[in-house]
Write an enzyme that holds these catalytic residues in place. Structure first.
Site, PDB file in Angstrom:
ATOM      1  N   ASP A  32      39.737  56.390  30.007  1.00 51.31           N
ATOM      2  CA  ASP A  32      39.712  54.974  29.641  1.00 51.31           C
ATOM      3  C   ASP A  32      41.035  54.524  29.034  1.00 51.31           C
ATOM      4  OD1 ASP A  32      37.141  54.859  30.529  1.00 51.31           O
ATOM      5  OD2 ASP A  32      36.206  54.885  28.538  1.00 51.31           O
ATOM      6  N   ALA A  33      41.652  55.393  28.246  1.00 50.71           N
ATOM      7  CA  ALA A  33      42.912  55.025  27.589  1.00 50.71           C
ATOM      8  C   ALA A  33      44.010  54.739  28.609  1.00 50.71           C
ATOM      9  CB  ALA A  33      43.353  56.136  26.644  1.00 50.71           C
ATOM     10  N   TYR A  35      43.497  53.731  31.761  1.00 47.33           N
ATOM     11  CA  TYR A  35      43.128  52.477  32.408  1.00 47.33           C
ATOM     12  C   TYR A  35      43.523  51.288  31.531  1.00 47.33           C
ATOM     13  CZ  TYR A  35      40.248  48.708  34.317  1.00 47.33           C
ATOM     14  OH  TYR A  35      39.819  47.514  34.848  1.00 47.33           O
ATOM     15  N   ASP A  36      43.218  51.379  30.231  1.00 47.73           N
ATOM     16  CA  ASP A  36      43.574  50.297  29.303  1.00 47.73           C
ATOM     17  C   ASP A  36      45.084  50.086  29.264  1.00 47.73           C
ATOM     18  OD1 ASP A  36      40.910  49.975  28.725  1.00 47.73           O
ATOM     19  OD2 ASP A  36      40.971  51.161  26.880  1.00 47.73           O
ATOM     20  N   SER A  81      14.151  33.302  52.788  1.00 53.13           N
ATOM     21  CA  SER A  81      13.323  34.156  51.948  1.00 53.13           C
ATOM     22  C   SER A  81      12.723  35.281  52.782  1.00 53.13           C
ATOM     23  CB  SER A  81      12.200  33.342  51.291  1.00 53.13           C
ATOM     24  OG  SER A  81      11.408  32.714  52.287  1.00 53.13           O
ATOM     25  N   LEU A  82      12.171  36.283  52.126  1.00 49.86           N
ATOM     26  CA  LEU A  82      11.572  37.432  52.786  1.00 49.86           C
ATOM     27  C   LEU A  82      10.088  37.207  53.026  1.00 49.86           C
ATOM     28  CD1 LEU A  82      13.190  40.235  50.599  1.00 49.86           C
ATOM     29  CD2 LEU A  82      13.810  39.668  52.942  1.00 49.86           C
ATOM     30  N   GLU A 116      15.461  49.680  50.805  1.00 47.83           N
ATOM     31  CA  GLU A 116      16.034  49.693  49.461  1.00 47.83           C
ATOM     32  C   GLU A 116      15.121  48.916  48.514  1.00 47.83           C
ATOM     33  OE1 GLU A 116      19.541  47.081  48.609  1.00 47.83           O
ATOM     34  OE2 GLU A 116      19.656  46.986  50.782  1.00 47.83           O
ATOM     35  N   LYS A 118      13.796  46.105  45.968  1.00 53.88           N
ATOM     36  CA  LYS A 118      14.016  44.665  45.840  1.00 53.88           C
ATOM     37  C   LYS A 118      14.281  44.371  44.361  1.00 53.88           C
ATOM     38  CE  LYS A 118      11.939  40.166  46.854  1.00 53.88           C
ATOM     39  NZ  LYS A 118      12.033  39.624  45.474  1.00 53.88           N
ATOM     40  N   GLU A 176      22.212  40.560  44.786  1.00 50.99           N
ATOM     41  CA  GLU A 176      21.404  40.227  43.613  1.00 50.99           C
ATOM     42  C   GLU A 176      22.209  40.493  42.351  1.00 50.99           C
ATOM     43  OE1 GLU A 176      17.169  39.057  42.826  1.00 50.99           O
ATOM     44  OE2 GLU A 176      18.443  39.183  44.606  1.00 50.99           O
TER      45      GLU A 176
END
Length: 292
Positions: A32-33, A35-36, A81-82, A116, A118, A176
């Site tokens: 992370d360091a 990346y920062d 819609s589904l 997958e 919902k 979503e």
């Protein structure tokens, strides 16, 4: 100036790559360091050379001023819609209709489906022009939605620029936006401690966050997004199979659900539904069904 521009573009590419590794692949390469440090260096150079700042820079996720209202967006390809089924027999009837439509006989049992969970969140459309995110919109009534670009830009898992190459000049993807359970609990805990209003459930939290007029408020919410389909495509092609389309979107930097599967026949669909049901309580997000 040419050297500075080249350095800025290099930093942006490197940060986008590591965002992809972190958010889409869940495979971190650097601490992370480090990346920062990359982000701070980019911020410093852009502050010194504001004329080189572009809307798709990783530093520009929260840049819009608060809005007074949401603009209306008309979906060129409706966000339909589904259909629902509520029993194994209804699912078998759906399968029979598919088999009849495809005029299959002997190999009907080996028909493959993309499956997958919902997600229980808010349906959103992302529009990319020449790989750059130019608009995000709610589903609305399926034909007309609201422009929520300034809020969706704050979601770290949504790329402001696509990775790789070979994408259509116009690519609309649908997915979503949701608030993971852990983020929902953490946010409500902070709100309670501060004496502020809490959210009722993750779905309301996601939908409410996307309708904030000030993107800075949305940026404080722990939102995520999984992409599950495409809409408008211009000047380009995608694979024929839905599962392959999702893999291609992932390669371009978009996040897709890790629980997705390709299953065989109606029994494969029923087995997948049962397996998701068993692990539903342990998923990192709320779901309200399965999509085949």
């Amino acid at each position: 100036m040419a050297d500075v521009k080249k350095k800025i573009e290099s930093l942006r590419d490197e940060i986008r790559y590591h965002n992809y590794r972190y958010h889409t692949l869940d495979d971190i390469e650097i601490p992370d360091a480090e990346y920062d440090r990359l982000v701070r260096e980019l911020e410093r150079l852009e502050a010194e050379h504001p004329e080189l700042i572009t809307p798709d820079s990783p530093t520009q996720r929260v840049g819009a001023e608060p809005s007074t209202a949401f603009r209306t967006v008309r979906h060129k390809v409706p966000m339909l819609s589904l259909d629902n089924v509520f029993s194994a027999e209804e699912l078998r009837e759906f399968h029979r209709r598919v088999v009849d439509k495809l005029e299959l006989e002997d190999d009907a049992g080996s028909l493959r489906y993309a499956a997958e969970p919902k997600l229980d969140g808010a349906a959103v459309s992302l529009l990319y022009k020449d790989a750059v995110l130019v608009r995000a919109a709610t589903r609305g009534d399926g034909t007309t939605g609201e422009d929520i670009t300034h809020n969706v830009r704050t979601i770290e898992s949504v790329p402001l620029r696509l990775l790789g190459k070979g994408y259509p000049s116009t690519l609309e993807v649908r997915g979503e936006v949701f608030m993971p359970r852990a983020g929902f609990e953490a946010y409500n805990k902070r709100a309670r401690n501060a004496g502020e209003k809490t959210f009722v459930n993750p779905r309301n939290a996601a939908a409410g966050s996307l309708r904030q007029l000030d993107p800075k408020l949305t940026a404080e919410r722990p939102l995520d997004m999984y992409v599950y389909s495409v809409g408008l495509i211009e000047n380009g092609e995608l694979p024929d199979k839905h599962s392959e389309v999702l893999k291609q979107l992932r390669d371009w930097g978009l996040k897709i659900c890790p629980e997705r599967r390709v299953v065989e026949g109606i029994q494969g669909c029923l087995d997948y539904y049962a397996s998701i049901g068993k692990k539903r309580a342990s998923l990192a997000y709320d779901i309200d069904g399965v999509v085949f």
